[in-house]
Design an enzyme around this catalytic site. Structure first.
Site, PDB file in Angstrom:
ATOM      1  N   GLU A  45      -2.506  34.276 -81.295  1.00 45.20           N
ATOM      2  CA  GLU A  45      -1.229  34.963 -81.135  1.00 45.20           C
ATOM      3  C   GLU A  45      -0.609  35.340 -82.477  1.00 45.20           C
ATOM      4  O   GLU A  45      -0.808  34.653 -83.484  1.00 45.20           O
ATOM      5  CB  GLU A  45      -0.254  34.063 -80.362  1.00 45.20           C
ATOM      6  CG  GLU A  45      -0.751  33.755 -78.967  1.00 45.20           C
ATOM      7  CD  GLU A  45      -0.033  32.599 -78.303  1.00 45.20           C
ATOM      8  OE1 GLU A  45      -0.005  32.568 -77.064  1.00 45.20           O
ATOM      9  OE2 GLU A  45       0.487  31.717 -79.019  1.00 45.20           O
ATOM     10  N   GLU A  60      -0.303  37.757 -69.230  1.00 44.32           N
ATOM     11  CA  GLU A  60      -1.175  36.613 -68.962  1.00 44.32           C
ATOM     12  C   GLU A  60      -0.315  35.486 -68.419  1.00 44.32           C
ATOM     13  O   GLU A  60       0.878  35.427 -68.692  1.00 44.32           O
ATOM     14  CB  GLU A  60      -1.865  36.117 -70.242  1.00 44.32           C
ATOM     15  CG  GLU A  60      -2.856  37.069 -70.850  1.00 44.32           C
ATOM     16  CD  GLU A  60      -3.515  36.492 -72.103  1.00 44.32           C
ATOM     17  OE1 GLU A  60      -3.259  35.302 -72.406  1.00 44.32           O
ATOM     18  OE2 GLU A  60      -4.273  37.217 -72.752  1.00 44.32           O
TER      19      GLU A  60
END
Length: 575
Positions: free
Chosen positions: A279, A477
């Site tokens: 991320e 997600e």
């Protein structure tokens, strides 16, 4: 990939960065707060810096995460008498992110196990893998997401790439007609929620970090984090003569050259890892060795010598050289809550002062610049290859209801009650035609600890508005494994992007959803039936008027017919 409780990031809205080559000066251009504009809608604009300037800082309080994907959404067939469903779904290249003609549904991808390729560069549990992928294809999923680990492929020596198991795995996906989201995983696996295996960084990288510990992210107490190379060293030739950004670019170029025959047909998306758990964020809430526990505020990660050098230069440019020696040391400890600290507290907190704005602007801009550098490389490498680039942003929803949004700030997202930290990220992604991939889509506000003012639904809504304003596609997600209808319904709701500010009702949906993750639990009869119904409902889109009961009846029949295949997958994965 992101496995944490749910992470998201934000960033500052400073001077826009020009796409292309970054310069050292770009890291230091921090203008006074009066020179920057406040963020767009939905944020309080009555901002006034107040409270005591925390400089010098107080002692810490110790306390207890296509250019055109034209082929990403092909028709799938359900056999054995259930009929054939033809749906053409595509990622949108630009414009209003995720907007489709007529609400054509959201394609579902499924994350593969973290250890799909072994440390010996072979496919792990080959028989189980084949049976599982066949089951997923039969259920109508669009494709799979695969971590392509830096620590596996370039493990032995710089510039030597072993694609071993990935060659076999991607060919299997092609044979079965599954599309692939390939994640360029430049981080270590292990240390986050759901990390069932450990895959370190390449050995030669680890050796360099051992020689120069400042290549690792560092907190104010000197604790090093080895999940990902510190962005402070991005442009320095510290890895056997190459910069970290050059290493990432060379890896992506080698991937492109090796899998050129699959790009655009089987491989439809390249997700570029930019930090821990893949991320774009700082490793502010590390779970290794119990350092951080949910819902702690985390800690700033800018105390390696390279980052501190940048902070010093930024402070001198700003005209406050005394602010350049350290970050705020009155920001508490990893497991404090905002009101435990001087820096993050509601009234008179340092975050809302001139010093706080200076530091948070610099800290978040460093993260934005990091993303810009890597995206510039990725865009040039995969240009005209028929794939879309995406970046994952963490869903940090805890303490979202506070004024300071402390956990988002320590992660590098300058998002507060008075400032939108996600619009600058969306704008940066828009400059490179990249997809904004966000986690915690499955969560509801009331499911989370309310004393920690968690608000995942409000956070997702803010991010959706930011991507709408920046005209960047939004994908989602789930942050944690969920198999229940309640979570599925929330994903369906969130992926429809029903926003009041939705451009006069124009249809807009997420461009894709990736389900975490393929494992034995997914193939248990009850879970599998619910998952099949969920995939069908996602594929039908927002304009479908069929009731859930009708879809579930179809799914039950499907599960019965395909039971032998699913049982084989479940047993094979278990063993």
């Amino acid at each position: 990939m992101a496995l944490n409780l749910s992470h998201q990031l934000g960033v500052l809205a400073g001077t826009p960065i020009k796409s292309g080559e970054m310069t050292d000066s770009s890291l230091l251009s921090i203008s006074p707060p009066s020179a920057r504009m406040m963020t767009p809608k939905a944020m309080n604009r009555n901002y006034k810096a107040h409270g005591t300037d925390p400089s010098p800082p107080m002692s810490p309080i110790l306390g207890a995460t296509r250019a055109d994907l034209s082929v990403a959404c092909k028709a799938f067939a359900v056999e054995n008498g259930i009929g054939t469903i033809e749906e053409q779904r595509t990622y949108r290249e630009g414009g209003i992110g995720g907007k489709k003609e007529g609400g054509g549904g959201v394609p579902v991808f499924v994350m593969m196990p973290l250890d799909s390729v072994t440390m010996g560069n072979t496919v792990n549990r080959r028989k189980a893998m084949k049976a599982s992928l066949q089951a997923l294809k039969s259920a109508g999923v669009e494709g799979i997401m695969i971590d392509v680990w830096w620590g596996l492929v370039e493990k032995e020596s710089p510039g030597t790439y072993n694609w071993g198991g990935y060659n076999e795995l991607l060919e299997l996906a092609k044979k079965l007609g599954l599309k692939v989201q390939a994640v360029m995983s430049f981080h270590q696996c292990g240390g986050n929620v759901g990390d069932s295996v450990t895959i370190p960084l390449p050995q030669w990288v680890v050796e360099e970090v051992d020689k120069d510990p400042d290549l690792a992210y560092t907190d104010q107490w000197g604790r090093r984090n080895h999940e990902y190379i510190s962005l402070g060293a991005d442009t320095l030739p510290v890895l056997k003569g190459r910069t970290p950004v050059q290493c990432y670019a060379d890896f992506m170029r080698a991937f492109r050259d090796n899998f050129k025959h699959l790009l655009g047909e089987t491989i439809v998306e390249i997700q570029v890892g930019m930090g821990p758990a893949g991320e774009l964020r700082y490793p502010s809430y590390p779970e290794q060795e119990g350092t951080w526990k949910f819902p702690g505020i985390g800690a700033f990660q800018c105390y390696d010598k390279y980052s501190l050098s940048s902070l010093k230069a930024a402070a001198e440019t700003y005209g406050k050289p005394e602010w350049g020696s350290t970050g705020p040391t009155d920001a508490g400890h990893y497991n404090n809550w905002p009101e435990d600290t001087q820096f993050f507290k509601k009234e008179g907190g340092g975050w809302n002062s001139e010093y706080g704005d200076f530091f948070l602007s610099w800290y978040s801009q460093m993260l934005l610049d990091h993303g810009e550098r890597i995206l510039s490389s990725a865009k040039s490498i995969f240009e005209n290859m028929g794939v879309k680039i995406s970046v994952k942003i963490a869903g940090i929803h805890w303490h979202y209801g506070t004024r300071s949004h402390a956990p988002e700030l320590t992660a590098g997202y300058y998002n507060t009650r008075f400032r939108d930290g996600y619009l600058p990220i969306a704008q940066m992604l828009a400059r490179h035609n990249a997809i904004f991939n966000f986690t915690c889509i499955e969560m509801r506000d009331h499911e989370q600890p309310q004393d920690a003012l968690c608000a995942p639904e409000k956070l997702v809504n803010q991010v959706a508005l930011a991507t709408l304003a920046a005209e960047v596609p939004l994908a989602g997600e789930n942050a944690l494994p969920r198999y229940d209808d309640y979570a599925h319904e929330q994903i369906l709701k969130a992926s429809a992007l029903n926003l009041d500010q939705n451009n006069e009702g124009e249809p807009r949906e997420m461009c894709a959803f990736t389900y975490l993750r393929m494992n034995p639990e997914l193939f248990q009869a009850d879970n599998w039936g619910k998952f099949v119904a969920f995939v069908k409902k996602m594929g039908e889109g927002r304009d479908s008027h069929r009731c859930r009961e009708e879809v579930e009846r179809e799914a039950e029949h499907f599960v019965h017919v395909t039971q032998p295949l699913v049982q084989e997958a479940a047993v094979a994965l278990t063993h």
